[in-house]
Design a protein around this motif. Structure first.
Motif, PDB file in Angstrom:
ATOM      1  N   GLY A 140       0.835  -1.185   0.000  1.00 50.65           N
ATOM      2  CA  GLY A 140       0.000   0.000   0.000  1.00 50.65           C
ATOM      3  C   GLY A 140       0.874   1.240   0.000  1.00 50.65           C
ATOM      4  N   ILE A 141       0.306   2.367  -0.392  1.00 48.55           N
ATOM      5  CA  ILE A 141       1.045   3.632  -0.359  1.00 48.55           C
ATOM      6  C   ILE A 141       0.151   4.713   0.231  1.00 48.55           C
ATOM      7  CG2 ILE A 141       0.425   4.267  -2.751  1.00 48.55           C
ATOM      8  CD1 ILE A 141       3.273   5.549  -2.921  1.00 48.55           C
ATOM      9  N   LEU A 142       0.717   5.510   1.117  1.00 49.14           N
ATOM     10  CA  LEU A 142       0.002   6.621   1.745  1.00 49.14           C
ATOM     11  C   LEU A 142       0.673   7.928   1.348  1.00 49.14           C
ATOM     12  CD1 LEU A 142      -2.018   7.854   3.798  1.00 49.14           C
ATOM     13  CD2 LEU A 142      -0.260   7.515   5.536  1.00 49.14           C
ATOM     14  N   ASP A 143      -0.105   8.813   0.780  1.00 48.63           N
ATOM     15  CA  ASP A 143       0.390  10.141   0.399  1.00 48.63           C
ATOM     16  C   ASP A 143       0.269  11.053   1.611  1.00 48.63           C
ATOM     17  OD1 ASP A 143       1.065  12.493  -0.799  1.00 48.63           O
ATOM     18  OD2 ASP A 143      -0.387  12.337  -2.435  1.00 48.63           O
ATOM     19  N   ALA A 144       1.397  11.259   2.302  1.00 46.79           N
ATOM     20  CA  ALA A 144       1.397  12.085   3.510  1.00 46.79           C
ATOM     21  C   ALA A 144       1.786  13.527   3.220  1.00 46.79           C
ATOM     22  CB  ALA A 144       2.352  11.494   4.552  1.00 46.79           C
ATOM     23  N   ASP A 145       1.932  13.861   1.946  1.00 48.42           N
ATOM     24  CA  ASP A 145       2.238  15.246   1.572  1.00 48.42           C
ATOM     25  C   ASP A 145       0.924  16.022   1.557  1.00 48.42           C
ATOM     26  OD1 ASP A 145       3.244  17.608   0.660  1.00 48.42           O
ATOM     27  OD2 ASP A 145       4.461  16.718  -0.921  1.00 48.42           O
ATOM     28  N   ILE A 146       0.517  16.479   2.735  1.00 43.61           N
ATOM     29  CA  ILE A 146      -0.799  17.086   2.912  1.00 43.61           C
ATOM     30  C   ILE A 146      -0.972  18.329   2.033  1.00 43.61           C
ATOM     31  CG2 ILE A 146      -2.373  18.105   4.590  1.00 43.61           C
ATOM     32  CD1 ILE A 146      -1.919  15.127   4.992  1.00 43.61           C
ATOM     33  N   TYR A 147       0.085  19.112   1.891  1.00 40.53           N
ATOM     34  CA  TYR A 147      -0.037  20.378   1.148  1.00 40.53           C
ATOM     35  C   TYR A 147       0.119  20.197  -0.365  1.00 40.53           C
ATOM     36  CZ  TYR A 147       0.625  22.257   5.835  1.00 40.53           C
ATOM     37  OH  TYR A 147       0.494  22.529   7.180  1.00 40.53           O
ATOM     38  N   GLY A 148       0.816  19.157  -0.775  1.00 38.93           N
ATOM     39  CA  GLY A 148       1.036  18.955  -2.211  1.00 38.93           C
ATOM     40  C   GLY A 148       0.898  17.506  -2.607  1.00 38.93           C
ATOM     41  N   PRO A 149      -0.313  16.921  -2.437  1.00 39.50           N
ATOM     42  CA  PRO A 149      -0.501  15.503  -2.772  1.00 39.50           C
ATOM     43  C   PRO A 149      -0.355  15.255  -4.271  1.00 39.50           C
ATOM     44  CG  PRO A 149      -2.617  16.544  -2.317  1.00 39.50           C
ATOM     45  CD  PRO A 149      -1.572  17.556  -1.971  1.00 39.50           C
ATOM     46  N   SER A 150       0.457  14.275  -4.619  1.00 42.35           N
ATOM     47  CA  SER A 150       0.688  13.980  -6.039  1.00 42.35           C
ATOM     48  C   SER A 150       0.428  12.523  -6.397  1.00 42.35           C
ATOM     49  CB  SER A 150       2.137  14.334  -6.411  1.00 42.35           C
ATOM     50  OG  SER A 150       3.052  13.665  -5.566  1.00 42.35           O
ATOM     51  N   ILE A 151       0.210  11.675  -5.390  1.00 42.99           N
ATOM     52  CA  ILE A 151       0.013  10.252  -5.646  1.00 42.99           C
ATOM     53  C   ILE A 151      -1.219   9.981  -6.521  1.00 42.99           C
ATOM     54  CG2 ILE A 151      -0.396   8.009  -4.569  1.00 42.99           C
ATOM     55  CD1 ILE A 151       2.455   9.142  -4.233  1.00 42.99           C
ATOM     56  N   PRO A 152      -2.374  10.676  -6.328  1.00 44.95           N
ATOM     57  CA  PRO A 152      -3.520  10.411  -7.212  1.00 44.95           C
ATOM     58  C   PRO A 152      -3.187  10.587  -8.690  1.00 44.95           C
ATOM     59  CG  PRO A 152      -4.230  11.662  -5.297  1.00 44.95           C
ATOM     60  CD  PRO A 152      -2.727  11.624  -5.242  1.00 44.95           C
ATOM     61  N   LEU A 153      -2.455  11.645  -9.027  1.00 43.40           N
ATOM     62  CA  LEU A 153      -2.083  11.880 -10.423  1.00 43.40           C
ATOM     63  C   LEU A 153      -1.101  10.819 -10.896  1.00 43.40           C
ATOM     64  CD1 LEU A 153      -2.000  13.637 -12.997  1.00 43.40           C
ATOM     65  CD2 LEU A 153      -0.141  14.937 -11.921  1.00 43.40           C
ATOM     66  N   MET A 154      -0.096  10.524 -10.075  1.00 45.18           N
ATOM     67  CA  MET A 154       0.948   9.588 -10.486  1.00 45.18           C
ATOM     68  C   MET A 154       0.427   8.170 -10.678  1.00 45.18           C
ATOM     69  SD  MET A 154       4.228  10.815  -8.221  1.00 45.18           S
ATOM     70  CE  MET A 154       5.151  12.304  -8.664  1.00 45.18           C
ATOM     71  N   LEU A 155      -0.647   7.823  -9.945  1.00 44.64           N
ATOM     72  CA  LEU A 155      -1.218   6.486 -10.072  1.00 44.64           C
ATOM     73  C   LEU A 155      -2.428   6.462 -11.002  1.00 44.64           C
ATOM     74  CD1 LEU A 155      -1.021   5.078  -6.420  1.00 44.64           C
ATOM     75  CD2 LEU A 155       0.384   4.445  -8.385  1.00 44.64           C
ATOM     76  N   GLY A 156      -2.816   7.629 -11.504  1.00 40.23           N
ATOM     77  CA  GLY A 156      -3.922   7.692 -12.451  1.00 40.23           C
ATOM     78  C   GLY A 156      -5.280   7.450 -11.835  1.00 40.23           C
TER      79      GLY A 156
END
Length: 370
Positions: A140-156
């Protein structure tokens, strides 16, 4: 240190000969023989066919066939054995957690951090997670970059929105075979998370604890850059097994990476190693290798802190493009050289965690004996 062996069904002196050969086969990531690493689970002889069971404590299924061939060749010197039948299992040792923890179904938690933004930390986190999965792990992966989340884009998976059936817990997304959670799933379009540090840290803990995580071998946490509230809260509230620090060869990035390493040392989280991004660029026309951001910075900082350099990633257009399209290089081109480097990093990280866990168990055993 004594090693407790299973009840092998082979008579002496053949048993001793087989165990000696197996322990001469040094695992390249654990730096131990198969017996000393407690990997041998079964030995039986059916006629002249040796039935061998192995268990790996880190994901490396892409190299199973090669390793079985090596073992078969090594054991072929024994007259009593004509054939080797090898079964390989994979089991990640679980990091110690309270049985009532919301994270009890997660065996290991890996933080991916950088002291400075823009060094490719999120790219590393995503491809590390996918590489671990490609080697056989549940990830699993958790995007903890609260101010600049990029995981949704990177994973499509930008259109995913978490659901909550009980008003307390929430679902996570699934993308490319891994589970993902991000504050970005809850923000609409260009909406920003305008929060002070303590609020952002609280949001992180809520994301960690309230997500309906499935059983995972590894949870990779993509931290924001820096050494502030979110990083400190994570170290205090979440049982992190180890950290990976990402940098580039630039002096300014290296300076901040040192701060990240010392931060983890102060909060007693083992640093598993350093990943150097944008290490070099290879000209597509002539093949010349250039170092636009400097050379050997990652290896020097790793040497200074007695850490392994887990990998050096090239500055490559296709790597960036694949992330922007939501199909990371591990998915878009899994047979590429770059994907191979990520798999190597994944094996090193998994083996380091397994070694740390084994050392902790030995330490507890010694204390009990005393």
């Amino acid at each position: 240190m004594s090693v407790t062996l299973p009840d092998f069904r082979i008579a002496e002196p053949l048993l001793s000969q087989v165990l000696m050969i197996l322990d001469q086969q040094i695992d390249p990531y654990l730096n131990q023989g198969f017996v000393a690493a407690n990997m041998v689970t079964r030995l039986a002889l059916a006629g002249k066919r040796l039935q061998l069971g192995l268990v790996y404590r880190y994901p490396c299924q892409s190299s199973y066939q090669q390793r079985v061939m090596s073992l078969t060749k090594a054991l072929a010197v024994l007259d009593e054995i004509d054939e080797v039948e090898c079964e390989i299992d994979f089991q990640v040792p679980a990091y110690a957690q309270a049985p009532d923890s919301n994270l009890k179904q997660i065996k290991q938690i890996i933080a991916v951090a950088s002291g400075k933004g823009g060094v490719g930390k999120s790219t590393t986190a995503v491809n590390l997670a996918l590489a671990l999965a490609s080697e056989g792990a549940k990830v699993g992966i958790l995007d903890a970059d609260i101010y600049g989340p990029s995981i949704p884009l990177m994973l499509g998976v930008t259109s995913f929105r978490p659901q909550s059936a009980d008003g307390k817990s929430m679902t996570a997304a699934t993308a490319h075979g891994i589970t993902a959670q991000s504050i970005g799933f809850m923000l609409v379009d260009d909406q920003a998370a305008v929060w002070r540090g303590p609020m952002a840290a609280g949001a992180l803990i809520q994301l960690v604890n309230d997500t309906l995580w499935p059983e995972l071998d590894y949870l990779v946490i993509d931290l924001p850059p820096g050494t502030g509230d979110i990083q400190l809260t994570l170290s205090q509230k979440v049982p992190v097994s180890g950290a990976v620090v990402v940098t580039t060869p630039q002096d300014v990035a290296l300076m901040d990476a040192k701060k990240g390493i010392t931060m983890f040392q102060k909060v007693n989280i083992p640093v598993l190693g350093v990943v150097e991004n944008m290490s070099f660029h290879v000209c597509s026309e002539c093949g010349h290798k250039d170092h636009p951001f400097g050379a050997d910075g990652g290896s020097e900082i790793a040497k200074r802190y007695n850490l392994p350099l887990l990998g050096s990633m090239p500055l490559q257009l296709t790597l960036r493009e694949s992330m922007d399209k939501g199909t990371p290089i591990m998915v878009a081109n899994p047979d590429s050289d770059v994907a191979g480097i990520y798999r190597e990093i994944a094996r090193k990280v998994g083996a380091s965690l397994a070694t740390l866990q084994r050392q902790a168990q030995v330490s507890i055993s010694v204390e009990d004996d005393e």
